[in-house]
Design an enzyme around this catalytic site. Structure first.
Site, PDB file in Angstrom:
ATOM      1  N   ARG A   1      39.621  38.242  20.732  1.00 29.86           N
ATOM      2  CA  ARG A   1      40.206  38.669  19.458  1.00 29.86           C
ATOM      3  C   ARG A   1      39.488  39.876  18.854  1.00 29.86           C
ATOM      4  NH1 ARG A   1      41.076  32.756  16.740  1.00 29.86           N
ATOM      5  NH2 ARG A   1      39.422  32.230  18.187  1.00 29.86           N
TER       6      ARG A   1
ATOM      7  N   ASP B   1      54.261  34.204  12.585  1.00 26.65           N
ATOM      8  CA  ASP B   1      53.920  35.525  12.059  1.00 26.65           C
ATOM      9  C   ASP B   1      54.439  36.573  13.035  1.00 26.65           C
ATOM     10  OD1 ASP B   1      52.058  35.624  14.184  1.00 26.65           O
ATOM     11  OD2 ASP B   1      50.476  34.814  12.919  1.00 26.65           O
TER      12      ASP B   1
ATOM     13  N   ARG C   1      53.523  41.746   1.231  1.00 25.22           N
ATOM     14  CA  ARG C   1      52.510  42.031   0.224  1.00 25.22           C
ATOM     15  C   ARG C   1      53.174  42.367  -1.106  1.00 25.22           C
ATOM     16  NH1 ARG C   1      47.240  42.997   0.776  1.00 25.22           N
ATOM     17  NH2 ARG C   1      47.494  43.000   3.053  1.00 25.22           N
TER      18      ARG C   1
ATOM     19  N   LYS D   1      54.547  38.441   6.880  1.00 25.60           N
ATOM     20  CA  LYS D   1      53.655  38.477   5.724  1.00 25.60           C
ATOM     21  C   LYS D   1      54.070  39.652   4.847  1.00 25.60           C
ATOM     22  CE  LYS D   1      49.743  36.288   8.022  1.00 25.60           C
ATOM     23  NZ  LYS D   1      48.364  36.439   8.542  1.00 25.60           N
TER      24      LYS D   1
ATOM     25  N   ASP E   1      53.746  29.352  19.103  1.00 26.69           N
ATOM     26  CA  ASP E   1      52.741  30.412  19.031  1.00 26.69           C
ATOM     27  C   ASP E   1      51.886  30.364  20.290  1.00 26.69           C
ATOM     28  OD1 ASP E   1      51.425  32.569  17.964  1.00 26.69           O
ATOM     29  OD2 ASP E   1      50.592  31.516  16.238  1.00 26.69           O
TER      30      ASP E   1
END
Length: 305
Positions: free
Chosen positions: A92, A168, A193, A191, A218
């Site tokens: 990651r 996501d 904002r 997502k 996922d």
């Protein structure tokens, strides 16, 4: 060509399934751990190709033992050593987000490239790196998709009106592959904002889940925080049931309990990581990949110095 699978005790069942798929011998690597935390690793001699099988969840101690095993196999006469790490840790962190941070993806990739002649993993959790080969320079590398394995797992009892949910935007490739294999409808969360600090998860088209089962798909389940947000939205939108499916499940018992309390009725994963959710063997997909993997099929080999 002579090939043998060598595995650690924590990967016994999965390694044996792969050996049975390919039709080769499977041997366990012996590990003795001393009181001071050091390990003595012993691997049976292998004159041809040694395939080392170990999933690298909880990786720190496993990595040291893995490198010792590779050295023992090389000293014991192995001409080629291929690592099959169904879950590959430290992928990651592909950039330094703050001054002084190590880029773990680069470090681990170079380490693997130094000690192995080939690397096979499953759905590595990559962000900005698009090709596993970039991470392990100089050796053959392959990322196997678990989409077909997950689709086969879900197909056994999935209702026709089930809607698959990507939690996501990064999950879109996985949920799309699974949905296409099943011919299922899908939605992907985003997502959004609102202002500098207010980030909200939304699922465009979520009204379609009313009265239908929903399965969140996922590549990785860890703490499960995003899955919990998805489950809340799906429950409020009237989904008749909520489940989750993933390639890798790293969730601890407390995380899985929280997901159950949050309304996720069942969690299933591929057996890339051993645990209570591991429901779908990846052996067939790995065997298919290995049969066509250059480091496995290539007869010539340049010895390492």
């Amino acid at each position: 060509m002579t090939a043998t699978i060598h595995h650690f005790s924590d990967s016994t069942a999965a390694a044996r399934r792969l050996a049975a798929e390919i039709g080769i011998e499977c041997r366990q690597i012996a590990v003795h751990r001393f009181p001071d935390g050091e390990s003595l690793v012993r691997a049976a001699p292998s004159a041809g190709t040694a395939i080392v099988y170990r999933s690298l969840d909880h990786p720190d101690a496993k990595l040291i033992e893995l490198l010792l095993a590779a050295s023992a196999l090389r000293d014991g006469g192995a001409r080629k050593i291929i690592l099959i790490a169904p879950y590959l840790a430290y992928m990651r962190q592909d950039i330094a987000f703050h001054p002084g941070e190590a880029v773990s993806q680069k470090v681990i990739g170079r380490l693997m490239a130094t000690h192995f002649d080939g690397l096979i993993t499953v759905d590595p959790h990559l962000h900005r790196t698009h090709d596993l080969q970039e991470i392990v320079p100089g050796i053959d590398a392959l990322a196997v998709s678990a989409a077909g394995t997950i689709a086969d797992m879900l197909r056994t009892d999935m209702r026709p009106d089930t809607i698959l949910i990507g939690p996501d935007s990064e999950s879109r490739p996985w949920v799309t592959s699974v949905a296409e294999a099943l011919g299922a409808d899908m939605l992907v969360a985003e997502k959004r904002r609102f202002g500098d600090r207010n980030v909200t998860l939304v699922i465009p088209g979520i009204e379609r889940v009313r009265g239908c089962p929903a399965i969140i798909v996922d590549d990785l389940i860890s703490s499960g925080a995003t899955l919990l947000q998805c489950a809340t939205l799906l429950r409020e939108a009237g989904a008749s049931g909520i489940e989750a499916a993933a390639t890798h499940c790293l969730g601890r018992p407390g995380d899985l309990d929280a997901l159950a309390r949050g309304g996720i009725q069942r969690i299933r994963s591929v057996d890339t990581v051993d645990g209570p959710t591991a429901s779908a063997p990846i052996a067939a997909a790995l065997a298919h990949a290995l049969r066509n993997f250059p480091a496995f099929t290539r007869t010539s080999h340049t010895p390492r110095t």
